[in-house]
Design a protein around this motif. Structure first.
Motif, PDB file in Angstrom:
ATOM      1  N   ILE A   1       0.863  -1.195   0.000  1.00 32.71           N
ATOM      2  CA  ILE A   1       0.000   0.000   0.000  1.00 32.71           C
ATOM      3  C   ILE A   1       0.896   1.242   0.000  1.00 32.71           C
ATOM      4  O   ILE A   1       1.753   1.387   0.865  1.00 32.71           O
ATOM      5  N   PRO A   2       0.736   2.133  -0.984  1.00 34.60           N
ATOM      6  CA  PRO A   2       1.677   3.251  -1.141  1.00 34.60           C
ATOM      7  C   PRO A   2       1.459   4.387  -0.132  1.00 34.60           C
ATOM      8  O   PRO A   2       0.353   4.566   0.386  1.00 34.60           O
TER       9      PRO A   2
ATOM     10  N   SER B   1       1.115   7.422  -0.657  1.00 30.59           N
ATOM     11  CA  SER B   1       0.106   8.394  -1.099  1.00 30.59           C
ATOM     12  C   SER B   1      -1.294   7.996  -0.626  1.00 30.59           C
ATOM     13  O   SER B   1      -2.214   8.814  -0.641  1.00 30.59           O
ATOM     14  N   SER B   2      -1.446   6.743  -0.201  1.00 30.68           N
ATOM     15  CA  SER B   2      -2.736   6.280   0.334  1.00 30.68           C
ATOM     16  C   SER B   2      -2.709   6.225   1.857  1.00 30.68           C
ATOM     17  O   SER B   2      -3.596   6.753   2.515  1.00 30.68           O
TER      18      SER B   2
END
Lengths: 302, 302
Positions: free
Chosen positions: A147-148, A150-151
């Motif tokens: 999960i990046p 940015s999330s």
């Protein structure tokens, strides 16, 4: 339901309770939205290792989630030490958790919820068992993207593990010990509960992006400096991973652990590397050093 | 802890229990790894709306997580209806959950865990209250990226909500009603618990990627076909969102809800659009149609 609990003890809603009694409401947003943060510190031979660093990160995580922990540091330490004492554990895995809690009448607004603090101690767990140290970890490199940032901000230790669990299931089904995930650019990130390090002719390096800022990871930096080994953070490609001289994983759940195989292929000569071994040894030595650790009894006596 | 529960009832570990008694162990992987899936169906005037579609998706989600639900469909229906009956609710929000459960002695392998099924009913909740329908939702368009499908399969309804909760907090702090998140390419995805639809001169469209395949979203497709309105799935840019003639959100928690403002700017003339209103009306009409809904009593009498 036939539930077999490990030896352990918990603290929840103001009370120490047996592990089997430690339960949260199904309406807690920590469950229904995974709106929670946590930290895990370990106890070795009756001593917490780098406890303040774990508490610092925990407090930071609660702030980033806009629910700053209202518990005093010394009170939290007493609760963590109390869980270990009541569980009668010499070596323990000790987790502190803060959930968003419940909102009155189930209203959607997270600001209406009252955060809940939980702690528990269970026996020390190993991602790589001590007796398997020379064998090392055999990992599956997956195509799953962690999960990046940015999330979800990975510096907030969180329970968003579905990507990691999918990796674990893929690994176990293929006979591997655990899995490694990649980022959007197919660089290496981390695995379920551990950071990764590569060693090549220039020194030691670890991914700089999209990973938990692990306390054991930080410890490797501190120890490498003591040992005068060059160490840095930078992106690691799949090629660099496969061609590393040594690979190791770091986690509160097991310390510094050699990775000797990736997708069935040997890393280096397939034996535990010199740097990995040296770091592993000095890591465990520090556990008895009062600059790095504190005894349960000292905390309880305060 | 002062916990104020809504009116409701739950089922857990084989028993119906008061909502305040419905609790899970803190060692359940559904909590510690957010390793769980769920579905929410609503009851309106004593009738479940599209219950089989929700159960189909729930069963599919448990399969995708490699823990296929072992409960029979009719048994699950009786449990869901039982929660509503015992809660004495005419209009309800009814959630079914399957967690990975606990593994004996806290071993890491998810395959060692015994899945746990939970259900509960609480009063029907509205993302946009009925009395605010003409006003519509005032949403904040955030720069937060919804967790991408390469990390977590969005067709598995899941509790990985930290990105959505951050969006909600940002929205509430600015005085908006809720938030919309984007994908890696800055196209529109969804908001906390709802899908999005745009209307322009060519018809109705909704994002095709990175979103939950909502049952209310599917219902809009079914209703649009009845109304002979062109409808399709395709990427929606921020420009298209802002320049839409009409915008609406869809959710089990409120049905079809107009969005009249994005970042404080009016959508179209800022009034509820004709398509939104027509879909909203026919949506509620279907709730009394036995082709679309089934009564609690009919399920309980079987």
């Amino acid at each position: 339901m036939n539930e077999i609990f490990p030896k352990g003890h918990a603290w929840i809603d103001g009370n120490f309770v047996a592990l089997a009694e430690a339960k949260i409401s199904i309406l807690d947003w920590g469950f229904l939205r995974s709106d929670a943060t946590y930290d895990v510190v370990h106890v070795w031979k009756g001593r917490f290792f780098r406890l303040d660093k774990h508490i610092n990160r925990f407090f930071e995580s609660t702030k980033k989630l806009r629910m700053p922990c209202q518990m005093d540091r010394d009170e939290l330490k007493k609760i963590l030490a109390g869980c270990v004492e009541k569980a009668k554990l010499e070596n323990a895995y000790v987790e502190m958790i803060q959930t968003r809690g419940m909102s009155a009448n189930f209203v959607r607004d997270p600001r209406e919820a009252t955060p809940r603090i939980i702690a528990f101690a269970v026996p020390f767990g190993w991602i790589l068992k001590q007796e398997d140290f020379e064998k090392g970890l055999d990992v599956l490199l997956t195509e799953i993207k962690r999960i990046p940032p940015s999330s979800v901000d990975p510096t907030i230790k969180n329970y968003h593990w579905m990507d990691l669990v999918t990796g674990m299931l893929n690994a176990y089904e293929k006979g591997n010990d655990t899995a490694i995930l990649v980022d959007e650019n197919n660089n290496i990130t981390e695995g379920p509960g551990f950071n990764l390090f590569c060693v090549d002719e220039n020194g030691i390096f670890t991914p700089d992006y999209g990973v938990l800022e692990g306390i054991t990871r930080q410890t490797v930096f501190d120890l490498a400096k003591e040992l005068n080994i060059p160490i840095s953070k930078k992106p690691i490609s799949i090629e660099q991973l496969k061609n590393a001289k040594e690979l190791f994983a770091t986690s509160t759940a097991g310390g510094i652990m050699p990775i000797t195989k990736v997708n069935g292929e040997l890393i280096g000569d397939g034996k535990v590397g010199e740097n990995t071994r040296n770091l592993h040894e000095i890591y465990w030595e520090k556990h008895m050093d009062s600059g790095w650790s504190v005894s349960i009894n000292e905390i309880l006596a305060k």
